[in-house]
Design an enzyme around this catalytic site. Structure first.
Site, PDB file in Angstrom:
ATOM      1  N   SER A  90       0.852  -1.184   0.000  1.00 50.68           N
ATOM      2  CA  SER A  90       0.000   0.000   0.000  1.00 50.68           C
ATOM      3  C   SER A  90       0.888   1.234   0.000  1.00 50.68           C
ATOM      4  O   SER A  90       2.114   1.130   0.074  1.00 50.68           O
ATOM      5  CB  SER A  90      -0.900  -0.001   1.226  1.00 50.68           C
ATOM      6  OG  SER A  90      -0.129   0.376   2.351  1.00 50.68           O
ATOM      7  N   LYS A  91       0.252   2.367  -0.028  1.00 53.97           N
ATOM      8  CA  LYS A  91       0.973   3.644  -0.065  1.00 53.97           C
ATOM      9  C   LYS A  91       1.999   3.776   1.059  1.00 53.97           C
ATOM     10  O   LYS A  91       2.994   4.469   0.929  1.00 53.97           O
ATOM     11  CB  LYS A  91      -0.025   4.791   0.057  1.00 53.97           C
ATOM     12  CG  LYS A  91      -0.768   5.053  -1.233  1.00 53.97           C
ATOM     13  CD  LYS A  91      -1.338   6.458  -1.222  1.00 53.97           C
ATOM     14  CE  LYS A  91      -2.272   6.700  -2.384  1.00 53.97           C
ATOM     15  NZ  LYS A  91      -1.777   6.204  -3.656  1.00 53.97           N
ATOM     16  N   ARG A  92       1.705   3.116   2.195  1.00 51.98           N
ATOM     17  CA  ARG A  92       2.639   3.191   3.312  1.00 51.98           C
ATOM     18  C   ARG A  92       4.029   2.702   2.926  1.00 51.98           C
ATOM     19  O   ARG A  92       5.027   3.101   3.491  1.00 51.98           O
ATOM     20  CB  ARG A  92       2.143   2.316   4.473  1.00 51.98           C
ATOM     21  CG  ARG A  92       1.170   2.959   5.397  1.00 51.98           C
ATOM     22  CD  ARG A  92       0.771   1.995   6.490  1.00 51.98           C
ATOM     23  NE  ARG A  92       0.288   0.715   5.939  1.00 51.98           N
ATOM     24  CZ  ARG A  92       0.862  -0.446   6.157  1.00 51.98           C
ATOM     25  NH1 ARG A  92       1.932  -0.535   6.902  1.00 51.98           N
ATOM     26  NH2 ARG A  92       0.344  -1.554   5.633  1.00 51.98           N
ATOM     27  N   HIS A  93       4.073   1.787   1.968  1.00 54.54           N
ATOM     28  CA  HIS A  93       5.365   1.198   1.609  1.00 54.54           C
ATOM     29  C   HIS A  93       6.139   2.052   0.615  1.00 54.54           C
ATOM     30  O   HIS A  93       7.332   1.882   0.439  1.00 54.54           O
ATOM     31  CB  HIS A  93       5.147  -0.197   1.002  1.00 54.54           C
ATOM     32  CG  HIS A  93       4.533  -1.156   1.965  1.00 54.54           C
ATOM     33  ND1 HIS A  93       3.221  -1.541   1.889  1.00 54.54           N
ATOM     34  CD2 HIS A  93       5.057  -1.795   3.027  1.00 54.54           C
ATOM     35  CE1 HIS A  93       2.959  -2.388   2.869  1.00 54.54           C
ATOM     36  NE2 HIS A  93       4.056  -2.551   3.576  1.00 54.54           N
ATOM     37  N   GLY A  94       5.460   2.943  -0.069  1.00 55.30           N
ATOM     38  CA  GLY A  94       6.117   3.763  -1.096  1.00 55.30           C
ATOM     39  C   GLY A  94       5.169   3.943  -2.263  1.00 55.30           C
ATOM     40  O   GLY A  94       3.960   3.786  -2.113  1.00 55.30           O
TER      41      GLY A  94
END
Ligand code: GLU
Length: 517
Positions: free
Chosen positions: A262-266
């Protein structure tokens, strides 16, 4: 019986194309190509509030950038169109009527308020039951048909087969090509999901199944998050008396922490990767490895630098090697570093001209040629192209190219005197070395690497210093930094006159620093 291989990518245009989506599309593309089949694009835009033409455009832009095309689709045409679900509503209504007549589906007259009240009641009672309470399931069909025909608002729900008169509890089974046999107790399946909404719009389940059947889809390759939908689909196929396609639910894509990517990862949207300067070849190559092992060359885990097994595959090479037998059951871990490594490899494979064309938009945007957005004049264009060999080995993303080449387009500020001083040396030595360099800068700018190297060595020897120490002040004078792209190439691009001016400027600054003339 031989059945033509036909698979599809069936996105809902409710967001930007992201890694998960293009992985599904790519695997379907590769599977079809590897088996001489057809790859189809179908837009599942039944959610009218969330679907947006901008996302459809993003889909087309993304895939044209990636170089992945479909054999049939809204833009490509084909014998099974229309390939946009919002243009097929009459078809779904016709088929849902068939299901109701066969007693495989039923009209439901429950209002939204009633459904809310049931939910609230269950919550208050801490009931574990969820979903519809099947209130309308047993309305006699003639009565239901009469009420529907009289215009009473209704939905149509699928009748999930349930235990009847002491018969064993029904189970829905299907075989997944990757995961093997999967079975669901019907009592665990979403209770009687809606097929047709009260506004006459189909739901995902109905439209997806009807279309896969009518479009002759032989294989459904989709993400594992769709597994809970599959028993519903199998029941629908049986209701229609159709054979269902072969299912293959693809391994999940996780971040390095084991959670769903998800966006949290990049970056996850392809637009983001694009604006960072990833090449489509690198993305395709890396994404093709997410959950699939190409035995003859995947980069071994933890050794992204290994040159023996490069894992470099073009789209064509991937299509030749792809097979469902090569899929892994385990979730795939998205490793941004590995993707970067691939990108660096593909950048190194580009010719100067091509790399310059690819990097140009990043340079224009960054303001390399004056201010952001400014296009290069022909002189700047020449410098930019000539500089590609200098940075090709030094970047992993196209976006990094302009910042590395600043010094070729604008005079870099002269750094503080210390920057010019070779290790274990002093300012007066730096000035002496820089004066020597000034005398040879014109010649260096005219020589190839080998010639320049020989000249530097000879000059250093005469001066009694190491070649590296002689080059250090020159490098700083020319590029404005101790670490820079190759010096000789830079001198050639800047030319004798400009190189000499930069050395003079640096000398003047250093002489001011010491107070000497
Ligand atoms: N429209 C669904 C999606 O957005 C398709 C799922 C499927 O492949 O059946 O991914």
């Amino acid at each position: 019986m031989f059945r033509e291989i036909r698979d599809r990518y069936a996105p809902s245009p409710t967001g930007l194309q992201h890694i998960g989506g293009i992985r599904t599309a790519l695997f379907n593309y590769l599977f079809a190509r590897s088996r001489g089949g057809k790859f189809i694009l179908r837009l599942e835009d039944t959610d009218r509030t969330r679907s947006d033409p901008a996302f459809v455009q993003n889909l087309y832009d993304t895939f044209s950038w990636l170089g992945i095309s479909w054999d049939e689709g809204p833009d490509a045409g084909g014998d099974y169109g229309p390939y946009v679900q919002s243009e097929r509503f009459a078809i779904y209504r016709r088929y849902v009527r068939e299901l109701v007549e066969a007693d495989r589906a039923y009209y439901c007259f429950c209002s939204a308020e009633r459904l809310d009240a049931v939910r609230a009641e269950r919550e208050a009672a801490h009931s574990s039951e969820t979903g519809y309470d099947r209130y309308c399931r047993n309305i006699p069909p003639e009565e239901a048909a009469r009420r529907a025909a009289a215009g009473e608002p209704h939905t149509v729900r699928l009748k999930i087969p349930l235990e009847e008169h002491g018969s064993p509890a029904p189970i829905t089974r299907f075989r997944d090509r990757l995961l093997g046999d999967i079975e669901w107790k019907n009592s665990d399946i979403n209770p009687d999901p809606v097929l047709l909404k009260s506004d006459g719009f189909p739901t995902y389940h109905l439209a997806n199944v009807v279309d896969d059947h009518l479009m002759g889809i032989s294989h459904v390759l989709r993400a594992q998050e769709w597994i809970p939908s599959t028993p519903i689909h199998v029941i629908l196929y049986r209701g229609f008396g159709w054979e269902h396609p072969e299912y293959c639910h693809l391994p999940m894509v996780m971040g390095q922490d084991g959670k769903k990517l998800s966006k949290r990862h990049g970056a996850t949207s392809i637009d983001e990767f694009r604006s960072q300067g990833y090449l489509p070849e690198a993305l395709i190559n890396y994404v093709a490895l997410l959950g699939c092992s190409y035995d003859d060359g995947e980069v071994p885990e933890g050794t992204p630098d290994s040159r023996e097994k490069t894992g470099i595959y073009s789209l064509g090479a991937l299509a030749e090697r792809f097979s469902l037998d090569k899929l892994n059951k385990a979730p795939a871990i998205f490793d941004y570093k590995k993707l970067e490594w691939y990108n660096g490899q593909y950048i190194r494979m580009k010719g100067d001209g091509e790399l310059a064309v690819l990097a140009l938009p990043y340079a224009v945007k960054s303001g390399l040629f004056g201010s952001p957005g400014m296009e290069p004049d022909s002189r700047q264009q020449g410098i930019f192209s000539a500089a590609m060999p200098l940075i090709r080995e030094r970047v992993t993303l196209l976006r990094e190219i302009p910042e590395k080449l600043d010094y070729l387009f604008a005079e870099p500020p002269v750094p503080a005197a210390e920057a010019f001083i070779p290790k274990k040396s002093d300012l007066s030595t730096a000035i002496r070395l820089l004066r020597l360099c000034r005398d040879i800068s014109g010649s260096l700018a005219a020589l190839d690497d080998e010639g320049a190297e020989t000249l530097i060595r000879g000059t250093a020897e005469k001066a009694g210093v190491k070649p590296g120490d002689l080059m250090m002040p020159l490098r700083v004078a020319i590029t404005g930094a101790r670490i820079s792209p190759p010096l000789f190439g830079s001198l050639r691009i800047l030319g004798a006159g400009c190189s000499r001016l930069r050395v003079d400027r640096a000398l003047a600054s250093l002489e001011t620093a010491t107070g000497s003339p």
